[in-house]
Motif scaffolding. Structure first.
Motif, mmCIF file in Angstrom:
data_model
loop_
_atom_site.group_PDB
_atom_site.id
_atom_site.type_symbol
_atom_site.label_atom_id
_atom_site.label_comp_id
_atom_site.label_asym_id
_atom_site.label_seq_id
_atom_site.Cartn_x
_atom_site.Cartn_y
_atom_site.Cartn_z
ATOM 1 N N ILE A 120 0.837 -1.204 0.000
ATOM 2 C CA ILE A 120 0.000 0.000 0.000
ATOM 3 C C ILE A 120 0.868 1.248 0.000
ATOM 4 C CG2 ILE A 120 -1.633 1.340 1.390
ATOM 5 C CD1 ILE A 120 -2.756 -1.444 2.311
ATOM 6 N N VAL A 121 1.884 1.266 0.850
ATOM 7 C CA VAL A 121 2.794 2.420 0.897
ATOM 8 C C VAL A 121 3.544 2.556 -0.435
ATOM 9 C CG1 VAL A 121 4.883 3.324 2.001
ATOM 10 C CG2 VAL A 121 3.029 2.428 3.402
ATOM 11 N N GLY A 122 3.963 1.442 -1.010
ATOM 12 C CA GLY A 122 4.678 1.484 -2.293
ATOM 13 C C GLY A 122 3.813 2.039 -3.417
ATOM 14 N N VAL A 123 2.566 1.591 -3.481
ATOM 15 C CA VAL A 123 1.654 2.087 -4.520
ATOM 16 C C VAL A 123 1.426 3.583 -4.348
ATOM 17 C CG1 VAL A 123 -0.754 1.980 -5.279
ATOM 18 C CG2 VAL A 123 0.532 -0.112 -4.946
ATOM 19 N N ASN A 124 1.259 4.033 -3.128
ATOM 20 C CA ASN A 124 1.061 5.466 -2.887
ATOM 21 C C ASN A 124 2.318 6.274 -3.197
ATOM 22 O OD1 ASN A 124 -1.688 6.187 -1.803
ATOM 23 N ND2 ASN A 124 -1.210 4.404 -0.532
ATOM 24 N N ALA A 125 3.487 5.713 -2.920
ATOM 25 C CA ALA A 125 4.735 6.415 -3.237
ATOM 26 C C ALA A 125 4.907 6.565 -4.747
ATOM 27 C CB ALA A 125 5.925 5.674 -2.638
ATOM 28 N N VAL A 126 4.603 5.506 -5.479
ATOM 29 C CA VAL A 126 4.697 5.582 -6.947
ATOM 30 C C VAL A 126 3.723 6.612 -7.489
ATOM 31 C CG1 VAL A 126 4.252 4.281 -9.071
ATOM 32 C CG2 VAL A 126 5.597 3.254 -7.241
ATOM 33 N N GLN A 127 2.514 6.640 -6.968
ATOM 34 C CA GLN A 127 1.524 7.625 -7.406
ATOM 35 C C GLN A 127 1.977 9.045 -7.072
ATOM 36 O OE1 GLN A 127 -1.003 7.534 -9.278
ATOM 37 N NE2 GLN A 127 -2.097 9.418 -8.834
ATOM 38 N N ALA A 128 2.559 9.246 -5.911
ATOM 39 C CA ALA A 128 3.022 10.585 -5.522
ATOM 40 C C ALA A 128 4.141 11.064 -6.442
ATOM 41 C CB ALA A 128 3.498 10.568 -4.069
ATOM 42 N N VAL A 129 5.052 10.180 -6.806
ATOM 43 C CA VAL A 129 6.142 10.558 -7.717
ATOM 44 C C VAL A 129 5.596 10.807 -9.124
ATOM 45 C CG1 VAL A 129 8.249 9.713 -8.817
ATOM 46 C CG2 VAL A 129 7.930 9.439 -6.370
ATOM 47 N N ARG A 130 4.605 10.032 -9.542
ATOM 48 C CA ARG A 130 4.021 10.234 -10.867
ATOM 49 C C ARG A 130 3.322 11.580 -10.970
ATOM 50 N NH1 ARG A 130 -0.375 10.131 -13.741
ATOM 51 N NH2 ARG A 130 -1.782 9.668 -12.047
ATOM 52 N N VAL A 131 2.605 11.963 -9.926
ATOM 53 C CA VAL A 131 1.884 13.231 -9.923
ATOM 54 C C VAL A 131 2.842 14.406 -9.756
ATOM 55 C CG1 VAL A 131 0.212 14.600 -8.614
ATOM 56 C CG2 VAL A 131 -0.268 12.226 -9.138
#
Length: 146
Positions: A120-131
């Motif tokens: 969950i933390v990894g998916v959110n980190a990837v999304q934060a970097v993408r945005v």
């Protein structure tokens, strides 16, 4: 060697300009030295027009190439403007984390819960970097570098 020999001036590539120079030299011979300045000015005006035309074409070609590079180049994603774009994904993953944690805990115990939360933390980190692509640029950068 003649002072106005077109081969010496380097006009072999431009046949029209060479013809103009030949005509100017013939006119000088026919009209005499009193018309030298007018003939030279006329020829230089033609040369200047030719140079301006070549420079304009080169500038237009260079600008077109730059536009193509810019159009094909790296496009940065637009910054997230709305609240939903910034926080919606995180809220959805947190809501889905509750049943995911329960299922992982039931089947794998504490190691399942830890593994699911790492995901969950990894998916959110990837999304934060993408945005926000500049997020990982480093904290050591000063405001002067921008």
């Amino acid at each position: 060697m003649s002072a106005l020999d077109p081969r010496d001036v380097g006009l072999k590539q431009d046949a029209d300009l060479r013809k103009d120079l030949d005509a100017t030299v013939r006119a000088r011979r026919e009209l005499g030295e009193e018309y030298d300045s007018a003939l030279v000015d006329s020829f230089l005006e033609k040369v200047e027009q030719r140079i301006d035309g070549m420079a304009d074409r080169r500038v237009r070609r260079h600008l077109a190439e730059q536009q193509m590079v810019a159009a094909r180049g790296t496009r940065r994603p637009k910054p997230a403007d709305s609240w939903a774009e910034r926080y919606g994904f995180a809220l959805i993953t947190l809501v889905l984390a509750i049943p995911l944690s329960a299922i992982a805990g039931a089947f794998a115990g504490m190691s399942g819960i830890v593994t699911s939360w790492i995901g969950i933390v990894g998916v959110n980190a990837v999304q934060a970097v993408r945005v926000n692509p500049g997020l990982l640029a480093g904290r050591g950068r000063s405001a002067q570098d921008d």
